[in-house]
Design a protein around this motif. Structure first.
Motif, short mmCIF file in Angstrom:
data_model
loop_
_atom_site.label_atom_id
_atom_site.label_comp_id
_atom_site.label_asym_id
_atom_site.label_seq_id
_atom_site.Cartn_x
_atom_site.Cartn_y
_atom_site.Cartn_z
N LYS A 1 0.79 -1.16 0.24
CA LYS A 1 -0.08 -0.05 -0.19
C LYS A 1 1.04 1.14 0.06
O LYS A 1 1.70 1.29 0.95
N GLU A 2 0.83 2.00 -1.00
CA GLU A 2 1.53 3.36 -1.29
C GLU A 2 0.87 4.53 -0.75
O GLU A 2 1.55 5.50 -0.50
N GLY A 3 -0.30 4.56 -0.81
CA GLY A 3 -1.32 6.00 -0.76
C GLY A 3 -2.80 5.70 -0.90
O GLY A 3 -3.20 4.73 -1.35
N TYR A 4 -3.22 7.01 -0.53
CA TYR A 4 -4.76 6.95 -0.49
C TYR A 4 -5.05 8.33 -1.69
O TYR A 4 -4.69 9.40 -1.39
N LEU A 5 -5.65 7.88 -2.53
CA LEU A 5 -6.10 9.05 -3.52
C LEU A 5 -7.53 9.39 -3.36
O LEU A 5 -8.49 8.80 -3.56
N ARG A 6 -7.89 11.03 -2.80
CA ARG A 6 -9.15 10.89 -2.44
C ARG A 6 -9.62 11.59 -3.83
O ARG A 6 -9.36 12.28 -4.67
N GLN A 7 -11.06 11.01 -3.85
CA GLN A 7 -12.00 11.49 -4.82
C GLN A 7 -11.37 11.32 -6.41
O GLN A 7 -11.30 11.88 -7.05
N HIS A 8 -10.60 10.00 -6.31
CA HIS A 8 -9.72 9.57 -7.53
C HIS A 8 -10.92 9.17 -8.75
O HIS A 8 -10.44 9.35 -9.96
N TYR A 9 -12.00 8.46 -8.49
CA TYR A 9 -12.81 7.90 -9.73
C TYR A 9 -14.49 8.60 -9.58
O TYR A 9 -14.70 8.91 -8.34
N PHE A 10 -14.70 8.71 -10.57
CA PHE A 10 -16.20 9.33 -10.62
C PHE A 10 -17.08 8.15 -11.18
O PHE A 10 -16.99 7.84 -12.26
N ILE A 11 -17.79 7.68 -10.17
CA ILE A 11 -18.67 6.37 -10.57
C ILE A 11 -20.11 6.73 -10.00
O ILE A 11 -20.28 6.96 -8.96
N ASP A 12 -20.98 6.40 -10.88
CA ASP A 12 -22.51 6.52 -10.95
C ASP A 12 -22.87 7.92 -10.00
O ASP A 12 -23.50 7.89 -9.15
N GLY A 13 -22.00 8.82 -10.55
CA GLY A 13 -22.54 10.41 -10.10
C GLY A 13 -21.78 10.66 -8.81
O GLY A 13 -22.11 11.74 -8.19
N ASN A 14 -20.79 9.84 -8.38
CA ASN A 14 -20.07 10.17 -7.36
C ASN A 14 -18.69 10.10 -7.17
O ASN A 14 -18.13 9.17 -7.98
N PHE A 15 -17.88 10.78 -6.65
CA PHE A 15 -16.51 10.58 -6.59
C PHE A 15 -16.20 9.66 -5.32
O PHE A 15 -16.70 9.66 -4.28
N GLU A 16 -15.31 8.71 -5.94
CA GLU A 16 -14.96 7.45 -4.92
C GLU A 16 -13.41 7.68 -4.66
O GLU A 16 -12.50 7.96 -5.70
#
Length: 178
Positions: A151-166
């Motif tokens: 595990k290298e890191g955490y990417l905030r709001q990295h993908y836009f899926i079904d109308g939401n950022f994940e």
């Protein structure tokens, strides 16, 4: 068409190169393409057609795509791939999905990833394999742990899926980690 394959006890991983996709879309009907690629809807077909038209490869980047086929039924049950393959930098992003609900939760992806990771390092000559996993995707997080990805890191709001950022968690495995 003859395709390169990898095999496990229960699965056939059938490789489709960018040039294979081009040949398929140039020479087969929509119905034949949907069957060959395992599309279950018109939308899946259209998305694949757009990817093919735009090109699976770009300067210094390519993709290696495998269909996951159940040996018993010979049905396509998912896919796995190395995408965002940066040839000069010897790294690629690992992606995978089981599309047939009947095959989830029975170890299919564990069985798939073992030869795929080996293929990435030995055949593709990768030095680094990356994986971006949804922060709430418990099965994929467990796979990363099982295969000793770091595990290298955490990417905030990295993908836009079904109308939401994940959010995503970034993992990697190096050829020197083996």
């Amino acid at each position: 068409m003859n395709f390169e394959t990898l095999e496990t006890d229960r699965l056939i991983l059938r490789k489709l190169s960018p040039s294979d996709f081009t040949r398929i879309f140039e020479n087969y009907s929509q119905e034949e393409i949907m069957e060959l690629l395992g599309h279950t809807s018109e939308e899946e077909y259209i998305q694949e057609q757009i990817k093919c038209q735009k090109g699976y490869t770009t300067y210094n980047r390519s993709v290696e795509h495998f269909q996951i086929i159940d040996k018993k039924s010979m049905n396509i049950i998912g896919s796995c791939k190395f995408h965002n393959w940066y040839l000069d930098h010897k790294r690629a992003e690992l992606g995978y999905a089981i599309t047939n609900e009947d095959f989830k939760g029975i170890g299919i992806m564990s069985e798939t990833l073992k030869p795929l990771i080996e293929y990435g390092f030995s055949i593709m000559g990768l030095h680094r394999i990356e994986a971006y996993v949804g922060s709430n995707n418990i099965p994929s997080l467990k796979l990363m742990e099982k295969f000793n990805f770091i595990k290298e890191g955490y990417l905030r709001q990295h993908y836009f899926i079904d109308g939401n950022f994940e959010d995503s968690v970034l993992f990697s495995k190096l050829s020197t980690d083996l």
